[in-house]
Design a protein around this motif. Structure first.
Motif, PDB file in Angstrom:
ATOM      1  N   GLU B 313      -3.493  -5.264   4.710  1.00  0.00           N
ATOM      2  CA  GLU B 313      -3.297  -6.708   4.716  1.00  0.00           C
ATOM      3  C   GLU B 313      -1.818  -7.068   4.521  1.00  0.00           C
ATOM      4  O   GLU B 313      -1.293  -7.954   5.199  1.00  0.00           O
ATOM      5  CB  GLU B 313      -4.145  -7.374   3.615  1.00  0.00           C
ATOM      6  N   THR B 314      -1.169  -6.402   3.568  1.00  0.00           N
ATOM      7  CA  THR B 314       0.221  -6.755   3.268  1.00  0.00           C
ATOM      8  C   THR B 314       1.132  -6.437   4.444  1.00  0.00           C
ATOM      9  O   THR B 314       1.971  -7.247   4.842  1.00  0.00           O
ATOM     10  CB  THR B 314       0.701  -5.994   2.009  1.00  0.00           C
ATOM     11  N   GLU B 315       0.971  -5.249   5.005  1.00  0.00           N
ATOM     12  CA  GLU B 315       1.819  -4.863   6.132  1.00  0.00           C
ATOM     13  C   GLU B 315       1.572  -5.783   7.331  1.00  0.00           C
ATOM     14  O   GLU B 315       2.506  -6.162   8.048  1.00  0.00           O
ATOM     15  CB  GLU B 315       1.555  -3.400   6.501  1.00  0.00           C
ATOM     16  N   THR B 316       0.320  -6.151   7.525  1.00  0.00           N
ATOM     17  CA  THR B 316      -0.004  -7.069   8.624  1.00  0.00           C
ATOM     18  C   THR B 316       0.647  -8.425   8.374  1.00  0.00           C
ATOM     19  O   THR B 316       1.255  -9.012   9.276  1.00  0.00           O
ATOM     20  CB  THR B 316      -1.533  -7.229   8.733  1.00  0.00           C
ATOM     21  N   THR B 331       5.215 -16.461   8.844  1.00  0.00           N
ATOM     22  CA  THR B 331       5.265 -17.902   9.101  1.00  0.00           C
ATOM     23  C   THR B 331       4.025 -18.373   9.844  1.00  0.00           C
ATOM     24  O   THR B 331       4.087 -19.315  10.609  1.00  0.00           O
ATOM     25  CB  THR B 331       6.523 -18.240   9.916  1.00  0.00           C
ATOM     26  N   GLY B 332       2.913 -17.700   9.660  1.00  0.00           N
ATOM     27  CA  GLY B 332       1.703 -18.299  10.203  1.00  0.00           C
ATOM     28  C   GLY B 332       0.691 -17.408  10.891  1.00  0.00           C
ATOM     29  O   GLY B 332      -0.313 -17.914  11.360  1.00  0.00           O
ATOM     30  N   GLN B 333       0.909 -16.068  10.992  1.00  0.00           N
ATOM     31  CA  GLN B 333      -0.145 -15.248  11.596  1.00  0.00           C
ATOM     32  C   GLN B 333      -1.387 -15.288  10.731  1.00  0.00           C
ATOM     33  O   GLN B 333      -1.319 -15.458   9.530  1.00  0.00           O
ATOM     34  CB  GLN B 333       0.330 -13.795  11.726  1.00  0.00           C
ATOM     35  N   SER B 334      -2.526 -15.090  11.372  1.00  0.00           N
ATOM     36  CA  SER B 334      -3.776 -15.122  10.618  1.00  0.00           C
ATOM     37  C   SER B 334      -3.859 -13.889   9.729  1.00  0.00           C
ATOM     38  O   SER B 334      -3.148 -12.918   9.915  1.00  0.00           O
ATOM     39  CB  SER B 334      -4.960 -15.175  11.579  1.00  0.00           C
ATOM     40  N   ALA B 335      -4.765 -13.940   8.783  1.00  0.00           N
ATOM     41  CA  ALA B 335      -4.887 -12.857   7.812  1.00  0.00           C
ATOM     42  C   ALA B 335      -5.609 -11.669   8.419  1.00  0.00           C
ATOM     43  O   ALA B 335      -5.833 -11.601   9.611  1.00  0.00           O
ATOM     44  CB  ALA B 335      -5.610 -13.378   6.580  1.00  0.00           C
ATOM     45  N   GLY B 336      -5.970 -10.715   7.577  1.00  0.00           N
ATOM     46  CA  GLY B 336      -6.683  -9.540   8.037  1.00  0.00           C
ATOM     47  C   GLY B 336      -5.758  -8.369   8.235  1.00  0.00           C
ATOM     48  O   GLY B 336      -4.632  -8.360   7.737  1.00  0.00           O
TER      49      GLY B 336
END
Lengths: 530, 530
Positions: B313-316, B331-336
C-alpha cells in the motif's frame, strides 16, 4: 518385504523371458543357457564381523542392541548395489564387500551419534536407503571395516505446507510410500525413476536422481528446497527460501554427495497437486535425429509434456520402448523411432498441452501412433530391472549406462558411445545389441540412456569391464558428463576426477576433510581418499 | 564512459526531484536540505600506493605496465560499491577502503597470473565488474594492501551455440552490451536487474543476481550452465551438460562465491529467442495480502508472466511502483496495491499467457489498471538509483534491502522487517517511510524488496546501522534468507554465518583455504577470515 537378495525387486514379480526373446538372444547374440543357478543365500560363507568389541558397544550405545545387525543374511543383503556386475558377483556368492554390521538409527540424533562413534573407532559408514545404487555407491574402498547405515526406520512425512507446497520427509521413506502419503492429501512428488518401487528419498537426494516424468516435474535436485545433513562434525541445516543470493547454494553441495560428506536426515521437497488426468501416447519418427529435433523443439519452445522420451531405431525395433512388449516388435513392427509423450495435470491442462504439442510433433515429422504405445510404456515402466534378472538367468548379459550433454554435442556423443560399446564387446567375442533412448530433456541439452545386451562370455564381470571403460572414455571425449542420473560411486570415480579436474577434486577433498576428518564416510565413493 | 564516482550511473541522466516529492519529504519525514555538496574528486587525499616495489613489479609482469593503475582517480573510482552508506562515505571523501592499485587483466591467463602473484606477495585481490555491489562485496576486511581486479577488458562474446541455445561470455561484459551482442543475433539473455545499465556478467554470477523478468527468464544462477574459475591453485572448468548427477553441482558453489573462492573468467549462459512482443500492464488489488495470493496462484499454477511484481500500500501510494512517476500518486491515485504483470515472447505466446493470466487475476480479486502503469514501470525500471542520488542531494536518506522466504512465512517476514525498520528509525528521531514489493516469485515462495526513506539525521551512516541490523535480525527471526539477490559481502556476513551455521561456515572456509591458501581473495567477504 525385502528385495530379492540376488536380483531386483519383489521375487513374486519375477517373470521368465518370452520365447521370442530367447530365440532372438540365441540367433542374434549367440547366447547359450547358463549352467547352474545362483548361489544359495544360506550357504554363502560370510566372514565374521570385523568390528572390535569397543566399536560394537559404541554402536549399540547409539541405537540399541536390536538395531545393530551382524547376522549373515542382513549383511549379505546390504552388500553392494544393483548394477549388473553387482548382481553377477552376489549370484556367485562373492561377498568381499560385505559390511561388518547393519545399523538402523531411528532419528537424526541417532544418525549423528553413529557418525561420531564411527569417527572415534575409525569404522567406515555407508548410508543405505533403497540399496539400488548401480554405480558402486555402496562399496567403500579399502580394507577398513564398515557398517551399512540402513535408514529404513527414518520413514516419516514430517511436515506438509500446502500454502508453500512443500513437504519435509525423512530419508528412509521409500518412493511409493512417499507418493501414497502425499496422494492421500491431494499432492504428488512427481518423481518416478525406474528404481521407484525400491528407492528412497535420501538416495534420490544423495545421488541426484532424475525420474521418467522429469520433463514436467523436474529432476529430484530441482525439487529439493531444504536439507538436513548429519556430519561427524555437526549438523548442516539448509533452505530458508526457494532461492537465495546468500552465498553458494550449499544444498547443491549436499545433493550428489553420495554419503561422502554426511548423511541426509531430512529433505524438504516441492510438491504439486495430484494430477486428475494422465495420458501417454506414442509418436513415430523416421530417424533418431528427426525425433531428437522434435524433442528439442518441445523442450526449447514448449509446450512441455510431463513425460518425453525417444528410443533409437534399435531400441524401437527390439521393443524396449515398451519393456512389457519386448520381443513383440521384432516380429513385425514398422521401422523408425518411437517417442513417448505423456501429459499429467488437470483435464484442461493436459488437453491443452497435448493439443499444442501435437501440432509441434506433426510439424516435426512425427506420426501419431495412438495411446497404445504410451499405455504399454506406462504399464511396463518399472519392469526393466526384472527383465534384466530374466536375461541373466537365460545366460545373457544386460547392463545400462547413461550420460548427458548439450544438444549440439548429442549426435557425436551417441555415435561414440555406441561405437565404443560395440567395438569392445565385438572384439572380445560377444557382439552386443546396443540400444539407446533420450531419457530426459532440457532447454539446452538432453540425456542418453544406453542398454547393452550380449552373451555373458566366460567371466561376464571381467568381460564387461573394458566395454564400460571404453564407454566412459567415449563420454568424456565427446564432451558428455559421466552420469546424468545414476551418480558417481566407485564405478565412475576415476572419470569423474577427470570431469571436474584436479582443482575440483581438491575442493571436494578439502570439504570432506573438514566435515569428516576421520575419513569414515563412504571412503573412495565420489572422490579418492586423500 | 565511467559511472558517476560519487553516485549512480551516467551523470548526464541525473534528474532533480519533482517539487511534489520535495514537499512530501519535508512534510512527512522532516527532511531538511543538506548544507554543502559532496567532496571534490580531485581534492580527496588518497594515501600513497601501499604495494611494495616487488609486488608492483610482479603485477606489471602479469599484465603490462599500462594495465596497473595507481593514480588517485582510478583508485577512488574502485573504492567500495553503491550501497547508500558507500555513497555517503565517498561523498564525504572517506577513502579508507581505497585499493592500492587497479589491475586490468586481458585474458584468463593474465587473471590466473595476477592471482598467483598476489598470493606470492600477500596482496589481497578483489574482483571488480560493474562496481555495483550494495552489500560491501568490494570492501575486503583487514589492513593488508589490496588491488581491485577490474575485468572490463574481458568483455567478449566467446561463443554462441544456436542449437543448444547457449552463449559463452567473458565476465567483464556489461549487461547492455551483452544484450546488444545477443539481440543482433536474434537472442536475449533476459536478465534485467535494476543495476542492468552498469553491472557485468561476472558480477551477476558471483553475486547470484536476479532480474526484474525472473518470473519468465529465471534467476541468473538458473541461466548459468558453465563456468571457468581462476584460483591461485589452478583452474576449475565446469558444465558439460545442463544437468548432471556427477557429484555435487560445483557450478552452484562458484555462483554466489563473491570473489572469495576465485575469479570467474567465463560464463556459459542459456539464451532465448529475442521476444517480438512485450506487454506490461497494471493490476490493482485491495490489499497486499490479496495481491500476494494472486501472484502465488500464477506462480504455482500458471500461466507465468515474464515480469510479476506487487507493491504494498505504501509503495503504491508513494508511486514507487512506477519510479518515473514518484510523487504523482500522492496527489490523488486510488488506494490499494499495484501489481505489474509483463509478457514477453512471440505475439501468440504473450497473447495466450496474458489472456489466461487475466482470468486468474480477475478471479483473485484483481482490477485491471490498463497498460499505462506497466509502461510507466517499464520506462522507469532503471531509474531508482538515480532517484536515490537526488534524494541524498535533497538531504533525505534512502536505502533498500531484500530477502526471500517460503510463501507461508512471507506475511510474518513482511511485518517483522517493516516493524524493525520503523521502530529503530523512529526511536532514533527520523521516522521513516518503509515501502515494500514482492519482486520475484517462485512456486514455493517469493522475495520481498524494501525501500526505506527518512531524514538523514546528524550522521546518516551511523544512523542507518542500527536499523539495518534490526532488519537483519528480523529477517533471520522470521525464517527469511539474508539476501535474495544482492549477496552477502561484508555487510551481511555476520548474519549469513548464522544462516548457514558453524558447519556451513567451516565448509566454506575449508574450501577457501584449499583454493586460496594465502587467503588473498576478497578476505572477509562471504566468510570470516579463519
Amino acid at each position: 518385504m525385502d528385495m530379492l537378495w540376488s536380483g531386483w525387486g519383489d521375487p513374486a514379480k519375477a517373470a521368465p523371458l518370452p520365447d521370442a526373446v530367447t530365440g532372438l538372444l540365441r540367433d542374434l547374440l549367440g547366447v547359450t543357457p547358463r549352467v547352474g543357478g545362483p548361489a544359495v543365500l544360506e550357504e554363502i560363507a560370510v566372514p565374521a564381523c570385523p568390528l572390535t568389541d569397543a566399536a560394537r558397544a559404541a554402536l549399540t550405545g547409539c541405537v540399541g542392541e536390536a538395531q545393530v545387525l551382524t547376522d549373515a543374511e542382513s549383511r549379505v543383503r546390504h552388500t553392494r548395489g544393483k548394477s549388473t556386475p553387482d548382481l553377477l558377483r552376489i549370484r556367485a556368492g562373492e561377498v568381499d564387500d560385505v559390511p561388518g554390521a547393519v545399523v538402523l538409527p531411528g532419528s537424526h540424533d541417532e544418525v549423528a551419534a553413529v557418525l561420531r562413534a564411527c569417527a572415534q573407532h575409525t569404522v567406515s559408514v555407508v548410508p543405505f536407503g533403497g540399496g539400488t545404487s548401480v554405480v558402486g555407491g555402496l562399496a567403500p574402498e579399502g580394507k577398513r571395516p564398515f557398517v551399512a547405515l540402513d535408514l529404513r526406520r527414518l520413514d516419516a512425512l514430517l511436515a506438509l505446507d500446502d500454502v508453500s507446497r512443500t513437504a519435509t520427509v525423512q530419508p528412509g521413506l521409500r518412493a511409493p510410500e512417499c507418493e501414497r502419503l502425499l496422494n492421500e492429501r491431494g499432492w504428488t512428488l512427481g518423481h518416478f525413476p525406474q528404481s521407484f518401487e525400491w528407492a528412497s528419498i535420501g538416495g534420490f537426494a544423495a545421488a541426484r536422481s532424475s525420474g521418467q516424468a522429469s520433463a514436467g516435474y523436474g529432476r529430484f535436485d530441482e525439487m529439493v528446497l531444504g536439507l538436513t545433513l548429519a556430519t561427524p562434525e555437526g549438523v548442516l541445516v539448509l533452505g530458508r527460501a526457494p532461492r537465495s543470493a546468500a552465498g553458494p547454494d550449499l544444498r547443491q553441495l549436499v545433493l550428489g554427495s553420495e554419503g561422502a560428506l554426511g548423511v541426509i536426515t531430512s529433505v524438504t521437497v516441492r510438491i504439486r497437486p495430484l494430477p486428475t488426468s494422465r495420458i501417454y501416447e506414442g509418436w513415430r519418427f523416421e530417424s533418431f535425429e528427426a525425433g531428437a529435433a522434435a524433442l528439442r523443439r518441445l523442450a526449447q519452445d514448449g509446450p512441455r509434456p510431463t513425460v518425453l522420451r525417444l528410443s533409437d531405431e534399435t531400441e524401437t525395433f527390439v521393443g524396449l520402448a515398451q519393456p512389457d512388449g519386448i520381443g513383440g516388435s521384432a516380429t513385425g513392427q514398422s521401422a523408425g523411432c518411437m517417442a513417448i509423450a505423456g501429459y499429467e495435470g488437470t483435464a484442461a491442462d493436459t488437453a491443452d498441452r497435448r493439443a499444442r504439442a501435437r501440432r509441434v510433433l506433426l510439424a516435426s515429422g512425427g506420426e501419431y501412433a495412438g495411446e497404445e504405445p504410451g499405455d504399454r510404456w506406462a504399464h511396463g515402466r518399472y519392469n526393466a530391472p526384472y527383465l534384466r534378472d530374466a536375461l541373466l538367468d537365460a545366460g545373457a548379459f544386460a547392463e545400462t549406462l547413461e550420460t548427458a550433454a548439450f544438444w549440439s554435442a548429442l549426435p557425436a556423443l551417441y555415435e561414440r558411445v555406441r561405437r565404443a560399446l560395440t567395438t569392445t564387446l565385438t572384439e572380445s567375442g560377444t557382439p552386443p545389441l546396443v540400444m539407446c533412448h533420450v531419457s530426459h530433456v532440457y532447454e539446452n541439452g538432453a540425456s542418453l540412456y544406453f542398454t547393452v545386451v550380449s552373451a555373458q562370455g566366460e567371466d561376464p564381470v571381467a568381460h564387461w569391464a573394458p566395454a564400460k571403460r571404453a564407454a566412459n572414455e567415449a563420454i568424456l571425449a565427446a564432451g558428455g558428463t559421466i552420469s546424468h542420473h545414476h551418480g558417481v560411486g566407485t564405478d565412475h570415480r576415476d572419470w569423474y576426477e577427470r570431469e571436474i579436474g584436479p582443482v575440483g577434486v581438491r575442493a571436494l577433498q578439502a570439504l570432506k576433510a573438514e566435515l569428516d576428518p576421520a575419513g569414515v564416510l563412504s571412503p573412495g565413493v565420489l572422490v579418492p581418499v586423500r
